[in-house]
Each structure stands twice: as C-alpha cells, then as structure tokens.
Motif scaffolding. Sequence first.
Motif, PDB file in Angstrom:
ATOM      1  N   VAL A 197      66.734  45.739  25.032  1.00  0.00           N
ATOM      2  CA  VAL A 197      67.348  45.997  23.793  1.00  0.00           C
ATOM      3  C   VAL A 197      68.784  46.349  23.778  1.00  0.00           C
ATOM      4  O   VAL A 197      69.597  46.089  22.885  1.00  0.00           O
ATOM      5  CB  VAL A 197      66.736  47.191  23.311  1.00  0.00           C
ATOM      6  CG1 VAL A 197      67.105  47.990  22.189  1.00  0.00           C
ATOM      7  CG2 VAL A 197      65.035  46.691  23.036  1.00  0.00           C
ATOM      8  N   TYR A 198      69.401  46.521  24.751  1.00  0.00           N
ATOM      9  CA  TYR A 198      70.698  46.985  24.830  1.00  0.00           C
ATOM     10  C   TYR A 198      71.518  45.751  25.070  1.00  0.00           C
ATOM     11  O   TYR A 198      72.547  45.698  24.393  1.00  0.00           O
ATOM     12  CB  TYR A 198      70.880  48.188  26.040  1.00  0.00           C
ATOM     13  CG  TYR A 198      70.312  49.480  25.627  1.00  0.00           C
ATOM     14  CD1 TYR A 198      70.904  50.414  25.061  1.00  0.00           C
ATOM     15  CD2 TYR A 198      68.977  49.683  26.050  1.00  0.00           C
ATOM     16  CE1 TYR A 198      70.463  51.547  24.711  1.00  0.00           C
ATOM     17  CE2 TYR A 198      68.587  50.936  25.797  1.00  0.00           C
ATOM     18  CZ  TYR A 198      69.272  51.650  24.971  1.00  0.00           C
ATOM     19  OH  TYR A 198      68.581  53.234  24.675  1.00  0.00           O
ATOM     20  N   CYS A 199      71.533  45.157  26.163  1.00  0.00           N
ATOM     21  CA  CYS A 199      72.519  44.149  26.462  1.00  0.00           C
ATOM     22  C   CYS A 199      71.883  42.825  26.145  1.00  0.00           C
ATOM     23  O   CYS A 199      72.635  41.542  26.183  1.00  0.00           O
ATOM     24  CB  CYS A 199      72.726  44.075  28.016  1.00  0.00           C
ATOM     25  SG  CYS A 199      71.443  43.127  28.964  1.00  0.00           S
ATOM     26  N   GLU A 200      70.877  42.588  25.715  1.00  0.00           N
ATOM     27  CA  GLU A 200      70.030  41.309  25.167  1.00  0.00           C
ATOM     28  C   GLU A 200      70.015  40.271  26.087  1.00  0.00           C
ATOM     29  O   GLU A 200      69.720  39.148  25.915  1.00  0.00           O
ATOM     30  CB  GLU A 200      70.971  40.907  24.111  1.00  0.00           C
ATOM     31  CG  GLU A 200      70.882  42.022  22.848  1.00  0.00           C
ATOM     32  CD  GLU A 200      71.531  41.587  21.424  1.00  0.00           C
ATOM     33  OE1 GLU A 200      71.926  40.355  21.354  1.00  0.00           O
ATOM     34  OE2 GLU A 200      71.736  42.361  20.474  1.00  0.00           O
ATOM     35  N   ARG A 201      70.198  40.378  27.383  1.00  0.00           N
ATOM     36  CA  ARG A 201      69.937  39.599  28.567  1.00  0.00           C
ATOM     37  C   ARG A 201      68.533  39.305  28.789  1.00  0.00           C
ATOM     38  O   ARG A 201      67.482  40.292  28.649  1.00  0.00           O
ATOM     39  CB  ARG A 201      70.643  39.995  29.885  1.00  0.00           C
ATOM     40  CG  ARG A 201      72.114  39.838  29.891  1.00  0.00           C
ATOM     41  CD  ARG A 201      72.444  38.335  29.907  1.00  0.00           C
ATOM     42  NE  ARG A 201      73.842  38.074  29.621  1.00  0.00           N
ATOM     43  CZ  ARG A 201      74.726  38.109  30.587  1.00  0.00           C
ATOM     44  NH1 ARG A 201      74.589  38.708  31.704  1.00  0.00           N
ATOM     45  NH2 ARG A 201      75.891  37.656  30.165  1.00  0.00           N
ATOM     46  N   ASN A 219      70.383  42.869  34.671  1.00  0.00           N
ATOM     47  CA  ASN A 219      71.865  42.695  34.383  1.00  0.00           C
ATOM     48  C   ASN A 219      72.541  43.712  34.856  1.00  0.00           C
ATOM     49  O   ASN A 219      72.519  44.875  34.402  1.00  0.00           O
ATOM     50  CB  ASN A 219      71.965  42.365  32.793  1.00  0.00           C
ATOM     51  CG  ASN A 219      73.424  42.170  32.526  1.00  0.00           C
ATOM     52  OD1 ASN A 219      74.363  42.024  33.669  1.00  0.00           O
ATOM     53  ND2 ASN A 219      73.918  42.256  31.237  1.00  0.00           N
ATOM     54  N   PRO A 220      73.241  43.475  35.912  1.00  0.00           N
ATOM     55  CA  PRO A 220      74.174  44.740  36.696  1.00  0.00           C
ATOM     56  C   PRO A 220      74.948  45.277  35.768  1.00  0.00           C
ATOM     57  O   PRO A 220      75.275  46.558  35.871  1.00  0.00           O
ATOM     58  CB  PRO A 220      74.537  44.265  37.967  1.00  0.00           C
ATOM     59  CG  PRO A 220      74.501  42.805  38.005  1.00  0.00           C
ATOM     60  CD  PRO A 220      73.625  42.464  36.605  1.00  0.00           C
ATOM     61  N   GLY A 221      75.500  44.292  34.648  1.00  0.00           N
ATOM     62  CA  GLY A 221      76.485  44.784  33.776  1.00  0.00           C
ATOM     63  C   GLY A 221      75.757  45.702  32.568  1.00  0.00           C
ATOM     64  O   GLY A 221      76.641  45.953  31.403  1.00  0.00           O
ATOM     65  N   CYS A 222      74.575  45.848  32.380  1.00  0.00           N
ATOM     66  CA  CYS A 222      74.019  46.446  31.607  1.00  0.00           C
ATOM     67  C   CYS A 222      74.069  48.128  31.634  1.00  0.00           C
ATOM     68  O   CYS A 222      74.027  48.642  32.300  1.00  0.00           O
ATOM     69  CB  CYS A 222      72.490  46.165  31.370  1.00  0.00           C
ATOM     70  SG  CYS A 222      71.444  47.114  29.973  1.00  0.00           S
ATOM     71  N   ILE A 223      74.362  48.738  30.369  1.00  0.00           N
ATOM     72  CA  ILE A 223      74.695  50.250  30.134  1.00  0.00           C
ATOM     73  C   ILE A 223      73.253  51.041  30.713  1.00  0.00           C
ATOM     74  O   ILE A 223      73.487  51.991  31.351  1.00  0.00           O
ATOM     75  CB  ILE A 223      74.739  50.707  28.818  1.00  0.00           C
ATOM     76  CG1 ILE A 223      75.418  52.163  28.609  1.00  0.00           C
ATOM     77  CG2 ILE A 223      73.570  50.355  27.935  1.00  0.00           C
ATOM     78  CD1 ILE A 223      76.642  52.260  29.212  1.00  0.00           C
ATOM     79  N   ALA A 260      70.082  56.215  29.180  1.00  0.00           N
ATOM     80  CA  ALA A 260      69.510  55.019  28.365  1.00  0.00           C
ATOM     81  C   ALA A 260      68.170  54.403  29.103  1.00  0.00           C
ATOM     82  O   ALA A 260      68.612  53.944  30.369  1.00  0.00           O
ATOM     83  CB  ALA A 260      70.494  53.990  28.486  1.00  0.00           C
ATOM     84  N   ARG A 307      64.622  49.363  27.715  1.00  0.00           N
ATOM     85  CA  ARG A 307      63.568  48.827  26.927  1.00  0.00           C
ATOM     86  C   ARG A 307      63.818  47.409  26.616  1.00  0.00           C
ATOM     87  O   ARG A 307      64.869  46.903  26.583  1.00  0.00           O
ATOM     88  CB  ARG A 307      63.921  49.421  25.152  1.00  0.00           C
ATOM     89  CG  ARG A 307      63.728  51.064  25.480  1.00  0.00           C
ATOM     90  CD  ARG A 307      63.169  51.929  24.174  1.00  0.00           C
ATOM     91  NE  ARG A 307      64.000  51.346  22.885  1.00  0.00           N
ATOM     92  CZ  ARG A 307      65.100  51.814  22.497  1.00  0.00           C
ATOM     93  NH1 ARG A 307      65.573  52.873  23.154  1.00  0.00           N
ATOM     94  NH2 ARG A 307      65.847  51.389  21.438  1.00  0.00           N
ATOM     95  N   ARG A 341      63.609  40.453  26.580  1.00  0.00           N
ATOM     96  CA  ARG A 341      65.014  40.590  26.399  1.00  0.00           C
ATOM     97  C   ARG A 341      65.237  42.258  26.022  1.00  0.00           C
ATOM     98  O   ARG A 341      64.559  42.963  25.722  1.00  0.00           O
ATOM     99  CB  ARG A 341      65.232  39.934  25.085  1.00  0.00           C
ATOM    100  CG  ARG A 341      66.539  40.084  24.574  1.00  0.00           C
ATOM    101  CD  ARG A 341      67.046  39.276  23.245  1.00  0.00           C
ATOM    102  NE  ARG A 341      66.549  37.722  23.114  1.00  0.00           N
ATOM    103  CZ  ARG A 341      67.385  36.969  23.410  1.00  0.00           C
ATOM    104  NH1 ARG A 341      68.623  36.931  23.786  1.00  0.00           N
ATOM    105  NH2 ARG A 341      66.887  35.680  23.447  1.00  0.00           N
TER     106      ARG A 341
END
Lengths: 156, 306
Positions: A141-145, A113-117, A124, A127, A139
């Motif tokens: 751990v941060y963005c859940e995608r 996901n390019p929008g993930c932190i 970060a 994970r 999945r």
Amino acid sequence: MGDVEKELRVSKIKTGTVIDHITSGKALAVLRILNITGQTGAIISILMNVPSKMHGKKDVIKVENRKLTKEEVNKIALAAPDATINIIKNFKVTEKKSVELPEFIEGIIKCSNPGCITNTSEPAIPRFRIVSKTPVNLRCVYCERITGEKELLAQF
Amino acid sequence: MRLKGRDIISLEDLSNEEISFIFNTADKFEPIARGKKKSSALAGKVMAALFFEPSTRTRLSFESAMQRLGGSVIGFAEPTTSSIAKGETLADTVKTVEKYSDVIVIRHPKMGAARLAAEVAEIPVINAGDGAGHHPTQTMLDLYTIRKTMGKFENLNIGLIGDLKYGRTVHSLAYAASRFNNKLFLISPPGLEMPREIVGDLSAQGKEISETFDLSKVIPKLDILYVTRIQKERFSDPAEYAKVKNTYKIELKTLETAKPTLCVLHPLPRVDEISSELDSSPYAKYFDQVFYGVVIRATILSLLLG
C-alpha cells in the motif's frame, strides 16, 4: 479427516482446530502467522512432513480448545494455500473449510522492497492488497511494489 | 467537483475527470503565477515544505506558488537542519509540523513516505517525490504543458527518450499519458529500457506502445518528445556511456524530419542531452514547462485549501 486419521501420530483432540494439508515444511510459518507461541499453556501438536495422498508430504497442526476465526484462517493461505481447517467438537469434525486469501493483508509480512518506508524505523505497519492469488502477488500500500510468492515464502 | 482536504500522493488517486478539472481550473491561475495578477486567495495559510532530499525546481515552484497566492511558507530544504538529524521519525515530524501549517509538501528518499505522512496528518499532504515512487505534480505539469502547447492531451504520439529504466518521471508519465489514449514511443539505449512490468501493465490494458533504440525511425511521427538525462553512473564502461550520450543527444539536425509542431519537453535539470541551440527554436518548451509547474502547484494548493 481422511489423511490425518490414517497417519495419526498423535491422539485425536476433543475440542479445537486441526489445520490439515499445510504445505510440507510450513507448519512453523503457520504458527507464526497465527501468533501461536506455545506460551499460553494450550496443547498444540505439530506434525511435519507426514505422508499425504494429495501432495506427497504435508504438515498438520492441532490446536486444542481454540476455534480459529475466519480472519485468522485466511491469513494461513499466505504460507499454505492448500490448507484445510477442521473444527473439532467431542472428537468429531463439525466444520470443515478451506483457506482463502483475504483481499487485504496487514502486519504479517514485510515488503520486499528495501527502499520502502515500511522497512525503516517509522511506525508504518506493512499493508498489502492482493493482486493475484495463484501465484500469490501482493502490492504494498505504501511503495506499491509487488511482493511475489518466492519473496513471500522466503519470509516464513 | 471539490478537492478540498484531499491528499495528492499518486496520480492514481485522481480520476481522469479530476485531472481535467485541475487543468481547466489552472488556466485562471496563469496570470497569478506570472505575477501579473495579485491574489490573496491563500492569505493567512501556511505551507510546510519538508524536503528530506535536495530539490531546486520542485521546492522553489511550490514556494513561489504559495507566495503568489498570498500564503506563506515554512520548512527545511535538507534533513540535516531538522530534528530528523536527532533521530526523530518522519511520523513525529509530520505530527508536529501539521500543528504549524495548513498543508504539507513532502519529498523523501523512501518510497511510500508521503503515503505514511498522509495517514499520520489530518491536513492535506502533497507528495513532491518519494524515492523511486511518485511525483504527481511533476506528471500533472508535464501533461498540462502538453495540453497548453498542443491544445489537448489525448490522442497524441508521445515519445519518451533517455533513461527509461530508472527515471521516475517517465514511468509516471507513461502511465498517465496512457490513461488519456496517447500512443507511447519508448526510445532508450539497450539496458535502459522501460521496466518490463510497466510495459506489461500497459500492454495488458490494451495501450499502444512501440519500443526502439533508434530515434530517427520514429521522430517524424511524434507530437511530443520528452527527453530525460542518461546518467553516467548507470554505465560500468565509460566508453559505452560516451557512445550512448552522443547517440541520444537532441540537436537541431536530429529534428530535421520532425513535425514543425513537435514539442520537446524535459523535466530538467539538463546536462547536455538537449543542445542549447534548440532553446530558441519553436520546438523547445522545457522552460514553459518550468513555469507551468508553478501554475499547476498554485492550482492544487488552492483547490486543496479551498
């Protein structure tokens, strides 16, 4: 070692680990996952696209004088789910195990996901929790995608 | 039940019992949130509001909640006025700000940013929206408004209408409402339907979901109608947008066949998807919803800070 012996293109190793039945073309990905760079001086043999009874073609890696830990072995499943690990002592296979994806993956792959932190300059480490093993779905751990098998393999 | 020191990043981090506990606790914060009862529950405590994206309602209601409880607020409303503009990482900003405050409220454009902030910070972190990710206090205030209006927040027929594809609010609400055995009616124009993975997820869990393009077919069944804005930029053809906008506009005549107890909600800001003629009708609960935002946020701040 079955297939490996019959199709042997490099000599048997005395001590170390043979990773067999790697998905054809994924040997370099496996080396990357294991963080084997060839810079330590250890002897490493890589066979790619050799004939395999089970899968038509396969890759094989032989790492001399190194016994892979269970944790290292399991990470290989991301790129090569059918791989088998043979621990060699005195030219004999003393241990044979298949790889099994761990429940948790850290720092090997990027979130799709390019929008993930995790895809920013933030400290970060990506994970993932394993949602399913066949096909592999992780999945974040941060963005859940979900990062699926196709996106995963594209990274190796 | 204690929530002291916890982070609130996603509603998934809270059990149904914890959500019910927050709602039961919230009732006693209502007079405080209204300013009818003074509180010094959080006197001496500081809330840091880190808004890396603009927000009116969320930021102001958190600030109002903290101040109603006697606490104080520091922070920024846009990143251009912060050290982020100088290239500082979020992680460093959080590590710095936690030295000045007791709780951090964060809104950030990147998904997972609040989770990262919570990992870095030792003080509680509340997610006030992370890109297309979560906005748990919004979902809680939505459910709380339903509970206050209907007397319960389970076993209801809840309609979600508008842009169900891109709307973070409706995604979270769909998951949350399903946890409490509500039946979902998803009403959207073609192309803006609820993402298949969410419908798939909920169906796989055995949740009751019905999808339609036509509100009139389901309106008599609904207890709740949750309206969201359809954004013009989602359409490549302006004529298509104009058609859809009118079809999905809620007016008094749209609700002729509705139950008299129907409750119309909207996360706001609204543009023209709900006609202003509805505002004075008994259906309109969207401004109550705004107030309950303060109640819920005051409750959460109070519980996290003990």
